[in-house]
Design a protein around this motif. Structure first.
Motif, PDB file in Angstrom:
ATOM      1  N   SER A 302      15.450  80.393  26.984  1.00 38.00           N
ATOM      2  CA  SER A 302      15.762  81.626  27.707  1.00 38.00           C
ATOM      3  C   SER A 302      15.733  81.405  29.213  1.00 38.00           C
ATOM      4  O   SER A 302      16.582  81.928  29.950  1.00 38.00           O
ATOM      5  N   VAL A 303      14.761  80.624  29.694  1.00 39.18           N
ATOM      6  CA  VAL A 303      14.669  80.354  31.130  1.00 39.18           C
ATOM      7  C   VAL A 303      15.831  79.482  31.581  1.00 39.18           C
ATOM      8  O   VAL A 303      16.406  79.706  32.655  1.00 39.18           O
ATOM      9  N   VAL A 304      16.187  78.498  30.787  1.00 45.29           N
ATOM     10  CA  VAL A 304      17.335  77.647  31.118  1.00 45.29           C
ATOM     11  C   VAL A 304      18.596  78.494  31.237  1.00 45.29           C
ATOM     12  O   VAL A 304      19.403  78.338  32.168  1.00 45.29           O
ATOM     13  N   SER A 305      18.765  79.431  30.312  1.00 43.69           N
ATOM     14  CA  SER A 305      19.943  80.296  30.344  1.00 43.69           C
ATOM     15  C   SER A 305      19.973  81.156  31.594  1.00 43.69           C
ATOM     16  O   SER A 305      21.043  81.396  32.183  1.00 43.69           O
ATOM     17  N   GLU A 306      18.793  81.596  32.055  1.00 47.58           N
ATOM     18  CA  GLU A 306      18.722  82.510  33.197  1.00 47.58           C
ATOM     19  C   GLU A 306      18.815  81.793  34.539  1.00 47.58           C
ATOM     20  O   GLU A 306      19.525  82.250  35.440  1.00 47.58           O
ATOM     21  N   VAL A 307      18.091  80.681  34.705  1.00 48.75           N
ATOM     22  CA  VAL A 307      18.004  80.060  36.038  1.00 48.75           C
ATOM     23  C   VAL A 307      18.316  78.570  36.035  1.00 48.75           C
ATOM     24  O   VAL A 307      18.153  77.903  37.059  1.00 48.75           O
ATOM     25  N   GLY A 308      18.744  78.034  34.922  1.00 45.33           N
ATOM     26  CA  GLY A 308      18.954  76.592  34.827  1.00 45.33           C
ATOM     27  C   GLY A 308      19.981  76.037  35.789  1.00 45.33           C
ATOM     28  O   GLY A 308      19.926  74.850  36.151  1.00 45.33           O
ATOM     29  N   GLU A 309      20.901  76.862  36.246  1.00 46.59           N
ATOM     30  CA  GLU A 309      21.910  76.412  37.203  1.00 46.59           C
ATOM     31  C   GLU A 309      21.380  76.430  38.635  1.00 46.59           C
ATOM     32  O   GLU A 309      21.987  75.842  39.525  1.00 46.59           O
ATOM     33  N   ASP A 310      20.254  77.109  38.843  1.00 48.13           N
ATOM     34  CA  ASP A 310      19.790  77.363  40.201  1.00 48.13           C
ATOM     35  C   ASP A 310      18.549  76.579  40.609  1.00 48.13           C
ATOM     36  O   ASP A 310      18.247  76.473  41.797  1.00 48.13           O
ATOM     37  N   THR A 311      17.800  76.061  39.647  1.00 41.22           N
ATOM     38  CA  THR A 311      16.568  75.353  39.973  1.00 41.22           C
ATOM     39  C   THR A 311      16.266  74.330  38.896  1.00 41.22           C
ATOM     40  O   THR A 311      16.839  74.386  37.789  1.00 41.22           O
TER      41      THR A 311
END
Length: 396
Positions: A302-311
């Motif tokens: 879930s975290v990868v889906s939300e912010v994986g592109e940004d950090t």
């Protein structure tokens, strides 16, 4: 048929017989007095969080691809502006020289030799400068707890920057100490208090006591001396008023990469990412703070889906094998941190034991990748792993 050549070095013989991190844990338990072992092995309250985290890694199914050329495998990766020869580093741990007198020095030297990062805790028992000397050419990271005395916190930050540490991990899940019941029952204090029970438990472990009593006295390298329990120290020292504004202020003070350690919800992952941090660590502090906390490995997709592109997303808690690390990378983690796994090696055999722990995990990573049919970490995808369900939320 032939006789096996005897290994005369007792430490080497003991470590060679360890084929898994669990084997190192068993050796560590035999060789270390209960209070020190339990400080490492234990968690908060009923210890449900660490049990669930480890079970989550057991509850996976791999999906291998066949007929691939896996004669050469690359286990290296880019993380936080540098390279690591393996997709894991050594996590920050406190009170480390209590477990075995080589402590952080052993971990830093072993990490440097393996080409992986070493993290020094604010609660470490070796100084910022001494760890740098032990690992002069490797990557050193510093873990910061925000104290009520901000000037002392920033003094540590300045020392780490001056010593050449390239990354700071700001731990945010300790407004107060968790209830670590094993430590309370064992009377774990700083410095250690000898009781009749302590002495009796130590009698079968004379080498540990010889080392402990004949080497540099135990102290937190970043603190003045303290007389009390570990939990009392945490509650006295750490600041329960720290907010997102404080985190932004810390980021302004630090010249290197900044990572927030202790993220346990998607919302908090998004909030700190919006502040512009370089990475986050999904972690419930190894189950040592809030019992029944979220399982980082379950939270990962879930975290990868939300912010994986940004950090950059790192993960710890419950990792006991190279397969756990491969599964984490497949589901989107850029990197992992090992705490207890390295400490079991330390207690089992000092620096040689830490090297053995790294070797075990490295072999397991490489073998798992080959069996999955991949030759680099970049080839791992969520298609390689299924998280099997054991604990599922009830409908609200």
């Amino acid at each position: 048929m032939r006789f096996k050549k005897p290994q005369l070095n007792a430490t080497r013989r003991r470590l060679d017989a360890a084929l898994t991190i669990e084997d190192l844990r068993a050796i560590a338990r035999r060789r270390t007095p209960r209070a020190a072992f339990d400080y490492t092995d234990g968690a908060a309250e009923e210890e449900l969080s660490i049990e669930r985290a480890r079970q989550a890694f057991r509850d996976i199914e791999f999906h291998p691809a066949i007929l691939r050329d896996v004669s050469k495998v690359d286990t290296s990766c880019a993380i936080l502006g540098g390279r690591s020869q393996l997709p894991f580093g050594i996590a920050p741990t406190g009170f480390t020289r209590m477990m075995q007198t080589e402590g952080e020095y052993a971990g830093a030297r072993a990490a440097g030799s393996a080409g992986i990062p070493f993290s020094l805790s604010t609660m470490g028992t070796a100084s910022i400068e001494d760890v740098k000397s032990a690992n002069p050419h490797g990557r050193n990271w510093f873990q910061l707890y925000m104290w009520k005395d901000r000037d002392r916190s920033m003094a540590l930050v300045e020392r780490a920057a001056k010593a050449g540490y390239d990354t700071m991990l700001v731990t945010v899940d300790v407004p107060v100490a968790g209830a670590r019941l094993r430590d309370k029952r064992n009377g774990m204090s700083i410095p250690p208090a000898l009781t009749a029970k302590t002495v009796l438990n130590a009698l079968p472990r004379p080498q540990w006591w010889i080392d402990f009593l004949t080497t540099e006295p135990l102290a937190f390298a970043s603190l003045d001396r303290w007389s009390g329990t570990v939990a009392e120290l945490l509650d006295t020292m750490f600041d329960p008023t720290v907010t997102f504004e404080d985190l932004a202020w810390i980021k302004e003070q630090w010249p290197g990469k900044l990572v927030v350690k202790g993220i346990q919800t998607v919302a908090d992952a998004k909030a700190v990412t919006d502040l512009g941090v370089d990475g986050i660590v999904l972690s419930n502090h190894g189950g040592r703070q809030l019992d029944r906390a979220p399982i980082p490995f379950h939270l990962l997709p879930s975290v990868v889906s939300e912010v994986g592109e940004d950090t950059e997303i790192l993960i710890d808690t419950g990792i006991m094998s190279g397969a756990d690390i491969v599964a984490s990378v497949a589901l989107g983690a850029r990197f992992t941190l090992i705490g207890r796994a390295y400490l079991y090696g330390l207690m089992a055999g000092g620096e040689a034991g830490v090297r053995r722990a790294i070797e075990i995990l490295s072999d397991q990573i490489e073998r798992t990748m080959r069996l999955l049919g991949v030759t680099s970490l970049d080839e791992l995808t969520p298609e390689h792993v299924t998280q099997l369900e054991r604990l599922t939320p009830r409908a609200r």
